[in-house]
Design a protein around this motif. Structure first.
Motif, short mmCIF file in Angstrom:
data_model
loop_
_atom_site.label_atom_id
_atom_site.label_comp_id
_atom_site.label_asym_id
_atom_site.label_seq_id
_atom_site.Cartn_x
_atom_site.Cartn_y
_atom_site.Cartn_z
N ASN A 46 31.89 54.08 -22.86
CA ASN A 46 32.56 54.14 -23.92
C ASN A 46 33.74 53.14 -23.97
O ASN A 46 34.14 52.40 -25.00
N GLU A 47 34.44 53.13 -22.94
CA GLU A 47 35.67 52.18 -22.68
C GLU A 47 35.22 50.71 -22.69
O GLU A 47 35.91 49.80 -23.43
N ARG A 48 34.26 50.33 -22.23
CA ARG A 48 33.53 49.02 -22.09
C ARG A 48 33.18 48.80 -23.82
O ARG A 48 33.31 47.55 -24.03
N THR A 49 32.68 49.62 -24.31
CA THR A 49 32.13 49.34 -25.67
C THR A 49 33.38 49.12 -26.84
O THR A 49 33.54 47.95 -27.33
N PHE A 50 34.55 49.92 -26.28
CA PHE A 50 35.94 49.62 -26.96
C PHE A 50 36.14 48.25 -26.78
O PHE A 50 36.80 47.55 -27.46
N LEU A 51 36.39 47.99 -25.49
CA LEU A 51 36.64 46.53 -25.17
C LEU A 51 35.88 45.26 -25.82
O LEU A 51 36.30 44.42 -26.19
N ALA A 52 34.61 45.76 -25.92
CA ALA A 52 33.52 44.80 -26.49
C ALA A 52 33.95 44.40 -28.08
O ALA A 52 34.08 43.53 -28.53
N TRP A 53 34.51 45.54 -28.67
CA TRP A 53 34.76 45.56 -30.04
C TRP A 53 35.94 44.36 -30.25
O TRP A 53 36.39 43.99 -30.91
N LEU A 54 37.04 45.04 -29.14
CA LEU A 54 38.40 43.96 -29.14
C LEU A 54 38.00 42.73 -28.93
O LEU A 54 38.42 41.85 -29.56
N ARG A 55 37.13 42.29 -28.15
CA ARG A 55 36.55 40.94 -27.96
C ARG A 55 36.05 40.53 -29.04
O ARG A 55 36.44 39.24 -29.42
N THR A 56 35.24 41.19 -29.67
CA THR A 56 34.52 40.81 -30.96
C THR A 56 35.84 40.31 -32.11
O THR A 56 35.53 39.31 -32.74
N SER A 57 36.73 41.15 -32.03
CA SER A 57 37.88 41.04 -33.02
C SER A 57 38.59 39.92 -32.73
O SER A 57 39.05 38.83 -33.53
N LEU A 58 38.88 39.42 -31.38
CA LEU A 58 39.48 38.26 -31.02
C LEU A 58 38.96 37.02 -31.37
O LEU A 58 39.21 35.93 -31.80
N ALA A 59 37.40 37.24 -31.21
CA ALA A 59 36.53 36.00 -31.63
C ALA A 59 36.65 35.81 -32.94
O ALA A 59 36.68 34.77 -33.49
N LEU A 60 36.41 36.77 -33.82
CA LEU A 60 36.72 36.67 -35.20
C LEU A 60 37.87 35.91 -35.71
O LEU A 60 37.99 35.16 -36.57
#
Length: 147
Positions: A46-60
Motif C-alpha cells: 500500500n505504501e509503494r502504491t502511495f509512492l507511485a501516485w506521488l511519482r505520477t503527480s511529480l511527472a505530471l
C-alpha cells in the motif's frame, strides 16, 4: 478537551472546514488504532502504491511545467498553456488525494474489509487521454510558430 467541546467547536462555521480537513487527512496514528495489524507485506505494498501516485503527480507537474516553459510556441496562441495548466491541475489532484487513498486502504485492510474503489484512475486516464488528443490536434493542425 472533551468530546462535548469538540462537538461545539465542529458546529462553528470555520471549524467545520477544519474538521473536514482532519477527516480527510487522517494521521497514521489514528489509522493504527482501528482493527488489527494486517500482514506487513500488504501495508508495504500500500505504501509503494502511495509512492507511485506521488511519482505520477511529480511527472505530471514536470510535464506541465515543461510544456509551458520549454516547448516551442505553436502557431495557435495559448496552446502551451492549454496543454500545461491541466497537467499541473491533474498533478495537484493526484497529490492531494493519494494520501487519503493510502489511509482508506490501510484502514480497510486493518478492518478486514474490501478495499475501497477510487475514481482517481478514471479521472487521470480521461484527463491524460483528453490532453493527448488536444496535443495531437495542435501538432497536426496548428503546427509550429515562427522560428
Amino acid at each position: 478537551m472533551g468530546s462535548d467541546d469538540d462537538d461545539a467547536d465542529a458546529r462553528r462555521p470555520g471549524n467545520r472546514w477544519v474538521s473536514a480537513v482532519r477527516a480527510w487527512w487522517r494521521r497514521p496514528a489514528d489509522i493504527g488504532q482501528v482493527g488489527q495489524d494486517p500482514d506487513v507485506r500488504f501495508s508495504l505494498a500500500n505504501e509503494r502504491t502511495f509512492l507511485a501516485w506521488l511519482r505520477t503527480s511529480l511527472a505530471l507537474l514536470a510535464g506541465g511545467v515543461a510544456v509551458v516553459q520549454v516547448v516551442p510556441d505553436f502557431s495557435f496562441s495559448g496552446a502551451r498553456h492549454i496543454l500545461g495548466v491541466p497537467l499541473i491541475l491533474l498533478s495537484i489532484a493526484v497529490a492531494a488525494t493519494s494520501y487519503r487513498r493510502w489511509a482508506l486502504v490501510e484502514k480497510a485492510m486493518r478492518e478486514r474489509r474490501s478495499l475501497p474503489v477510487s475514481g482517481l484512475p478514471r479521472v487521470l486516464a480521461a484527463g491524460v487521454a483528453a490532453l493527448s488528443l488536444v496535443a495531437l490536434i495542435f501538432v497536426l493542425v496548428a503546427g509550429k510558430g515562427p522560428q
